[in-house]
Scaffold this motif. Structure first.
Motif, PDB file in Angstrom:
ATOM      1  N   ARG A  27      -1.442  62.581 -44.198  1.00  0.00           N
ATOM      2  CA  ARG A  27      -1.672  62.648 -42.752  1.00  0.00           C
ATOM      3  C   ARG A  27      -0.340  62.801 -42.035  1.00  0.00           C
ATOM      4  NH1 ARG A  27      -5.151  58.371 -39.155  1.00  0.00           N
ATOM      5  NH2 ARG A  27      -5.055  59.554 -37.236  1.00  0.00           N
ATOM      6  N   GLN A  28      -0.311  63.664 -41.017  1.00  0.00           N
ATOM      7  CA  GLN A  28       0.878  63.901 -40.213  1.00  0.00           C
ATOM      8  C   GLN A  28       0.672  63.320 -38.816  1.00  0.00           C
ATOM      9  OE1 GLN A  28       3.622  65.917 -41.609  1.00  0.00           O
ATOM     10  NE2 GLN A  28       2.426  65.277 -43.373  1.00  0.00           N
ATOM     11  N   SER A  29       1.759  62.956 -38.173  1.00  0.00           N
ATOM     12  CA  SER A  29       1.682  62.399 -36.815  1.00  0.00           C
ATOM     13  C   SER A  29       1.337  63.487 -35.810  1.00  0.00           C
ATOM     14  CB  SER A  29       3.014  61.769 -36.415  1.00  0.00           C
ATOM     15  OG  SER A  29       3.306  60.694 -37.258  1.00  0.00           O
ATOM     16  N   LEU A  30       0.562  63.111 -34.797  1.00  0.00           N
ATOM     17  CA  LEU A  30       0.267  64.009 -33.675  1.00  0.00           C
ATOM     18  C   LEU A  30       1.339  63.822 -32.609  1.00  0.00           C
ATOM     19  CD1 LEU A  30      -3.578  63.395 -33.330  1.00  0.00           C
ATOM     20  CD2 LEU A  30      -2.432  65.312 -34.444  1.00  0.00           C
ATOM     21  N   SER A  31       1.550  64.848 -31.798  1.00  0.00           N
ATOM     22  CA  SER A  31       2.563  64.748 -30.740  1.00  0.00           C
ATOM     23  C   SER A  31       2.139  63.760 -29.653  1.00  0.00           C
ATOM     24  CB  SER A  31       2.851  66.117 -30.137  1.00  0.00           C
ATOM     25  OG  SER A  31       1.664  66.672 -29.603  1.00  0.00           O
ATOM     26  N   THR A  32       0.816  63.599 -29.456  1.00  0.00           N
ATOM     27  CA  THR A  32       0.306  62.618 -28.503  1.00  0.00           C
ATOM     28  C   THR A  32      -1.093  62.190 -28.931  1.00  0.00           C
ATOM     29  OG1 THR A  32      -0.194  62.119 -26.187  1.00  0.00           O
ATOM     30  CG2 THR A  32      -0.674  64.353 -26.933  1.00  0.00           C
TER      31      THR A  32
END
Length: 188
Positions: free
Chosen positions: A27-32
């Motif tokens: 899983r990758q982080s979302l910008s917001t």
């Protein structure tokens, strides 16, 4: 290991499947994570292969959850799939809901707060090395209130069954369940 040439019982063993390689899904982080009436990323993940060889992916099944506050009229439409920084061509994939309704051209059913979202690639995406980053995004519309939320997560059956074989384009069974393998990885 049989030591006799006259075995009245026969030899037996455990059946097994050998695989040359395995995918890793991260899983990758979302910008917001704050909802706003705009096109927003809903879930971002990377699929990579280990050094033994490439892997092919064709279908991703997500659990969908939407929580709204009083007077909220939030809607989600125009679901898309991005690979890297570019949206895939519309003909290269489909995104459907639990009932098989097209979410690229349609809207998530407003009366439903949970369900499943299926992303099905028209052709297998062969991945090697560090792999590809995929992002599911949609257009958020309506009146968005503080406290509204939308969540996607990989569908997991909770069992240890590993699915092997060809995947069909059948999205939904006659009893309403979504057809598709679970992804047995460390995605949170």
């Amino acid at each position: 290991y049989a030591t006799s040439t006259t075995d009245s019982v026969g030899t037996s063993g455990n059946s097994f499947v050998l695989r040359k390689t395995k995918p890793t899904v991260t899983r990758q982080s979302l910008s917001t994570s704050t909802l706003a009436p705009a096109t927003m990323d809903l879930y971002k993940f990377q699929v990579s292969a280990d050094s033994a060889g490439s892997v092919a992916v064709k279908k991703f099944v997500f659990n969908f959850s939407k929580s709204t506050t009083t007077n909220s009229t939030i809607s989600l439409a125009n679901f898309r799939l991005r690979r890297g920084s570019t949206d895939l061509a519309s003909a290269d994939y489909s995104i459907v809901d639990t009932n098989g309704a097209d979410l690229k051209a349609g809207t998530w059913q407003n009366g439903s707060s949970t369900g499943q979202l299926v992303v099905y690639l028209t052709s297998e995406d062969v991945i090697s090395g560090s792999g590809n980053v995929y992002t599911v995004h949609a257009t958020i519309g309506g009146l968005v209130q503080s406290g509204d939320s939308v969540s996607l997560s990989f569908n997991r059956t909770g069992g240890s069954t590993v699915v092997t074989g060809f995947l069909t384009t059948n999205y939904v069974t006659s009893t309403g369940g979504v057809v598709g393998p679970s992804i047995d990885t460390s995605v949170n």
